[in-house]
Design an enzyme around this catalytic site. Structure first.
Site, PDB file in Angstrom:
ATOM      1  N   SER A   1      49.098 -38.728 -20.803  1.00  0.00           N
ATOM      2  CA  SER A   1      49.129 -38.463 -19.975  1.00  0.00           C
ATOM      3  C   SER A   1      50.596 -38.600 -19.540  1.00  0.00           C
ATOM      4  O   SER A   1      51.004 -39.854 -19.160  1.00  0.00           O
ATOM      5  CB  SER A   1      47.874 -39.107 -18.933  1.00  0.00           C
ATOM      6  OG  SER A   1      48.302 -38.689 -17.887  1.00  0.00           O
TER       7      SER A   1
ATOM      8  N   TYR B   1      43.841 -45.706 -14.671  1.00  0.00           N
ATOM      9  CA  TYR B   1      43.831 -43.999 -15.243  1.00  0.00           C
ATOM     10  C   TYR B   1      45.151 -44.228 -15.673  1.00  0.00           C
ATOM     11  O   TYR B   1      45.924 -44.231 -17.228  1.00  0.00           O
ATOM     12  CB  TYR B   1      43.360 -43.009 -14.702  1.00  0.00           C
ATOM     13  CG  TYR B   1      43.947 -41.764 -15.271  1.00  0.00           C
ATOM     14  CD1 TYR B   1      42.713 -41.362 -16.453  1.00  0.00           C
ATOM     15  CD2 TYR B   1      44.937 -41.174 -15.483  1.00  0.00           C
ATOM     16  CE1 TYR B   1      43.751 -40.099 -17.274  1.00  0.00           C
ATOM     17  CE2 TYR B   1      45.192 -40.033 -16.046  1.00  0.00           C
ATOM     18  CZ  TYR B   1      44.172 -39.316 -16.822  1.00  0.00           C
ATOM     19  OH  TYR B   1      44.492 -38.395 -17.618  1.00  0.00           O
TER      20      TYR B   1
HETATM   21  N1  LIG Z   1      43.529 -32.002 -17.573  1.00  0.00           N
HETATM   22  C1  LIG Z   1      45.254 -32.439 -17.620  1.00  0.00           C
HETATM   23  O1  LIG Z   1      45.791 -31.950 -16.813  1.00  0.00           O
HETATM   24  C2  LIG Z   1      45.145 -34.095 -18.228  1.00  0.00           C
HETATM   25  C3  LIG Z   1      46.257 -34.808 -17.949  1.00  0.00           C
HETATM   26  C4  LIG Z   1      46.690 -35.321 -18.878  1.00  0.00           C
HETATM   27  C5  LIG Z   1      45.779 -35.924 -19.360  1.00  0.00           C
HETATM   28  N2  LIG Z   1      44.702 -35.902 -19.969  1.00  0.00           N
HETATM   29  C6  LIG Z   1      43.716 -36.368 -21.061  1.00  0.00           C
HETATM   30  O2  LIG Z   1      43.484 -35.335 -21.888  1.00  0.00           O
HETATM   31  C7  LIG Z   1      42.015 -36.115 -22.486  1.00  0.00           C
HETATM   32  C8  LIG Z   1      40.855 -34.845 -21.780  1.00  0.00           C
HETATM   33  O3  LIG Z   1      40.982 -34.049 -20.665  1.00  0.00           O
HETATM   34  P1  LIG Z   1      40.182 -33.076 -20.350  1.00  0.00           P
HETATM   35  O4  LIG Z   1      40.824 -31.977 -19.112  1.00  0.00           O
HETATM   36  O5  LIG Z   1      39.416 -32.370 -20.885  1.00  0.00           O
HETATM   37  O6  LIG Z   1      38.827 -34.170 -18.869  1.00  0.00           O
HETATM   38  P2  LIG Z   1      37.177 -33.519 -19.062  1.00  0.00           P
HETATM   39  O7  LIG Z   1      36.822 -34.540 -18.594  1.00  0.00           O
HETATM   40  O8  LIG Z   1      36.645 -32.444 -18.641  1.00  0.00           O
HETATM   41  O9  LIG Z   1      37.449 -34.356 -20.235  1.00  0.00           O
HETATM   42  C9  LIG Z   1      36.867 -35.674 -20.499  1.00  0.00           C
HETATM   43  C10 LIG Z   1      35.424 -36.182 -21.606  1.00  0.00           C
HETATM   44  O10 LIG Z   1      35.681 -37.770 -21.980  1.00  0.00           O
HETATM   45  C11 LIG Z   1      33.859 -37.556 -21.770  1.00  0.00           C
HETATM   46  N3  LIG Z   1      33.989 -39.049 -21.457  1.00  0.00           N
HETATM   47  C12 LIG Z   1      33.742 -39.502 -20.151  1.00  0.00           C
HETATM   48  N4  LIG Z   1      33.042 -41.026 -20.682  1.00  0.00           N
HETATM   49  C13 LIG Z   1      32.723 -41.015 -21.900  1.00  0.00           C
HETATM   50  C14 LIG Z   1      32.713 -41.835 -22.390  1.00  0.00           C
HETATM   51  N5  LIG Z   1      32.042 -43.559 -21.257  1.00  0.00           N
HETATM   52  N6  LIG Z   1      31.154 -42.196 -23.395  1.00  0.00           N
HETATM   53  C15 LIG Z   1      31.982 -40.743 -24.231  1.00  0.00           C
HETATM   54  N7  LIG Z   1      32.217 -39.256 -23.651  1.00  0.00           N
HETATM   55  C16 LIG Z   1      32.623 -39.744 -22.637  1.00  0.00           C
HETATM   56  C17 LIG Z   1      33.253 -36.641 -20.398  1.00  0.00           C
HETATM   57  O11 LIG Z   1      32.452 -37.042 -20.632  1.00  0.00           O
HETATM   58  C18 LIG Z   1      34.282 -35.709 -21.012  1.00  0.00           C
HETATM   59  O12 LIG Z   1      33.728 -34.492 -21.599  1.00  0.00           O
HETATM   60  C19 LIG Z   1      41.678 -37.492 -21.643  1.00  0.00           C
HETATM   61  O13 LIG Z   1      42.010 -38.251 -22.115  1.00  0.00           O
HETATM   62  C20 LIG Z   1      42.573 -37.066 -20.640  1.00  0.00           C
HETATM   63  O14 LIG Z   1      43.564 -38.154 -19.767  1.00  0.00           O
HETATM   64  C21 LIG Z   1      44.464 -34.899 -19.499  1.00  0.00           C
END
Ligand SMILES: NC(=O)c1ccc[n+]([C@@H]2O[C@H](COP(=O)([O-])OP(=O)(O)OC[C@H]3O[C@@H](n4cnc5c(N)ncnc54)[C@H](O)[C@@H]3O)[C@@H](O)[C@H]2O)c1
Length: 245
Positions: A137, A150
């Site tokens: 991230s 996080y």
């Molecule tokens: N969206 C953003 O702006 C952003 C920015 C930086 C990094 N990220 C990273 O991108 C990745 C995806 O993020 P996103 O935005 O799609 O978020 P999101 O919350 O939509 O997706 C995360 C998924 O992880 C699953 N999850 C959580 N706990 C779990 C567990 N115990 N077992 C199995 N699955 C589990 C959730 O159910 C969810 O579907 C993450 O690693 C996040 O840190 C996202």
């Protein structure tokens, strides 16, 4: 083509990644804690002509992760691509974070990346190699208030990437990291004022629009695929020119 396993594939970015890897021709095991979400991802993969195996797994459970890899190998063949993407991001001032919440964040965002990488490596070594992509991230660079657990796990994802790349290269396993900026997904709901957050993001990005999941997935696809055959141990920033390195 090979078998890919994507964690957090019920979420927005994980779903985009799964769909892209499927359109690259890979069979994809799509893993998430939420059955309905992961089944929907599998349905979308199949709708575009791909092969998907939905796996409802809590990544805090090491035995369940190992079970998911065993089932994937049985049903789709050995895993050649792993995308460690799942994450949780509870927001709370550092001084108020209960230890149980911290442990939970570490279990999903860090420990599960480790366990899944180990399970994937066990399947990759006998087949002559593979590719692991860890999702970090942008917050690992500048920090972010009220997200200390996080942010620290995201720094760990980048560091684990380099350590594993160093160690697994002799097995022809490449390990890279993708560090997303701010993508409009559920993750944004932690910010109380969506309009204000949107403005905040655009002010900081060089590109004056929001990123799309497919744009992140394209970079994961590159790093997982043959065009990146000499790329390992790297972190690629996909953030519209917010943090530049
Ligand atoms: N969206 C953003 O702006 C952003 C920015 C930086 C990094 N990220 C990273 O991108 C990745 C995806 O993020 P996103 O935005 O799609 O978020 P999101 O919350 O939509 O997706 C995360 C998924 O992880 C699953 N999850 C959580 N706990 C779990 C567990 N115990 N077992 C199995 N699955 C589990 C959730 O159910 C969810 O579907 C993450 O690693 C996040 O840190 C996202």
């Amino acid at each position: 083509m090979t078998t890919a396993l994507v964690t957090g594939a019920g979420g927005a970015l994980g779903r985009s990644i799964a769909l892209r890897l499927a359109s690259d021709g890979h069979a994809v095991a799509v893993l998430d804690i939420t059955a309905a979400a992961v089944e929907e991802t599998a349905r979308l993969v199949e709708k575009q002509g791909g092969t998907a195996l939905p796996l409802t797994v809590d990544l805090r459970d090491a035995t369940a992760i190992d079970g998911a890899f065993a089932r994937t190998a049985e049903e789709l063949g050995p895993v050649g691509i792993l995308v460690n993407n799942a994450a949780v991001y509870p927001s709370r001032p550092f001084r108020e974070v209960p230890l149980a919440e911290y442990d939970d964040v570490v279990a999903v965002n860090q420990r599960a990346y480790w366990i899944a990488a180990q399970a994937a490596t066990a399947q990759m070594v006998p087949t002559g190699g593979g590719a692991i992509v860890n999702i970090a991230s942008i917050t690992m660079h500048g920090g972010w208030a009220d997200l200390a657990a996080y942010v620290s796990t995201k720094g760990a994802a980048a560091a684990l990437t380099r350590a594993l790349a160093r160690e697994l290269g002799p097995h022809e396993i490449r390990v890279n990291c993708v560090s997303p900026g701010a993508f409009p997904t559920d993750a944004e709901k932690i910010h109380p004022d969506p309009e204000e957050y949107h403005r905040f993001v655009l002010e900081r990005q060089s590109l004056k629009r929001r990123g799309r999941g497919e744009e992140l997935a394209a970079v994961v696809s590159f790093l997982a695929g043959p065009d990146a055959s000499f790329v390992t141990g790297q972190t690629v920033e996909v953030n519209g020119g917010w943090v530049m390195s």
